[in-house]
Design a protein around this motif. Structure first.
Motif, PDB file in Angstrom:
ATOM      1  N   GLU A 190     -30.832 -25.956  24.475  1.00  0.00           N
ATOM      2  CA  GLU A 190     -30.621 -24.525  24.947  1.00  0.00           C
ATOM      3  C   GLU A 190     -32.001 -24.063  24.970  1.00  0.00           C
ATOM      4  O   GLU A 190     -32.899 -24.504  24.247  1.00  0.00           O
ATOM      5  CB  GLU A 190     -29.718 -23.963  23.503  1.00  0.00           C
ATOM      6  N   SER A 242     -33.469 -19.762  24.980  1.00  0.00           N
ATOM      7  CA  SER A 242     -33.291 -18.249  25.327  1.00  0.00           C
ATOM      8  C   SER A 242     -34.864 -17.668  25.322  1.00  0.00           C
ATOM      9  O   SER A 242     -35.790 -18.196  24.811  1.00  0.00           O
ATOM     10  CB  SER A 242     -32.668 -17.740  23.970  1.00  0.00           C
ATOM     11  N   SER A 274     -28.716 -17.640  24.513  1.00  0.00           N
ATOM     12  CA  SER A 274     -28.931 -18.893  24.995  1.00  0.00           C
ATOM     13  C   SER A 274     -28.304 -19.406  25.987  1.00  0.00           C
ATOM     14  O   SER A 274     -27.274 -19.205  26.320  1.00  0.00           O
ATOM     15  CB  SER A 274     -28.742 -19.640  23.644  1.00  0.00           C
TER      16      SER A 274
END
Length: 227
Positions: free
Chosen positions: A214, A216, A171
């Motif tokens: 975050e 990812s 992340s």
């Protein structure tokens, strides 16, 4: 002679107190988190105290004044750096992704003057004895490394348990207290417009309400707001 020793004791005591106050105001950091910029201002603070001890012409008040002025200057720089991502990138450096998806980026290693054996030593200090265990590796501005292993290399390994595990990308912090981390956005090969559009799709049109966000490649966004 007695006054000279008394002056030295007072300089040491008050100098120590002044240095502690300045470092507390500037924030807590472990030695491993120090950037080259942090090291420079700490070095100068120590030099100010040292110079005053061995130079009788430097009075106690001159020493305290010097420490105070230097502390104020550094505090101003820290405030400006916190609000200006380009200046932060110049003064404190940025994170470099040395290994991505198991592939070693030799160009970035050379750019950061990182030798292979030095990299291997840093990995061994984290209990990693082969590059084949590493999925992603980041060289932080402080000179330390952050590592994400392949799922099969994590204890207990999925390989030994004969389990199939989906790969999980690391992340990346893209929003910090309402501010876009532009260097991190560049790191993942995206743009500011992409980030704003994706956050709006997630139901966050106002980034000023976001404490942190975050992202990812495999898991998408994880967002926390002030609400």
């Amino acid at each position: 002679m007695a006054m000279l020793y008394l002056d030295t004791v007072m300089k040491l005591a008050l100098g120590l107190g002044a240095l502690l106050i300045v470092t507390r105001v500037l924030g807590k950091k472990e030695m491993g988190q120090f950037t080259p910029f942090d090291f420079i201002y700490a070095l100068v603070l120590g030099a100010l105290l040292e110079e005053s001890l061995y130079d009788e012409k430097v009075s106690l008040w001159q020493m305290l004044f010097g420490v105070a002025v230097w502390g104020v200057l550094i505090y101003i720089v820290e405030v400006i750096v916190a609000k200006n991502s380009h200046l932060r990138k110049f003064l404190k450096g940025t994170t470099a992704r040395i290994i991505k998806d198991g592939e070693l980026n030799l160009e970035k290693m050379k750019k950061n003057h990182l030798e292979m054996e030095t990299l291997r030593t840093m990995l061994r200090q984290q209990g990693i004895f082969s590059l084949k265990e590493v999925r992603d590796l980041y060289l932080e501005p402080s000179g330390t490394i952050s590592v994400k292993k392949h799922p099969s290399a994590e204890p207990p390994t999925a390989e030994k348990l004969q389990l199939e595990i989906d790969d999980e990308a690391p992340s990346i912090l893209l929003i910090d207290e309402g501010r876009i981390e532009e260097d991190m956005v560049e790191l993942i090969g995206k743009s500011k417009n992409w980030l704003l559009k994706e956050l709006e799709k997630e139901g966050y049109p106002d980034i000023g309400r976001i404490v942190y966000a975050e992202w990812s490649k495999t898991e998408g966004f994880y967002v926390k707001t002030y609400d």
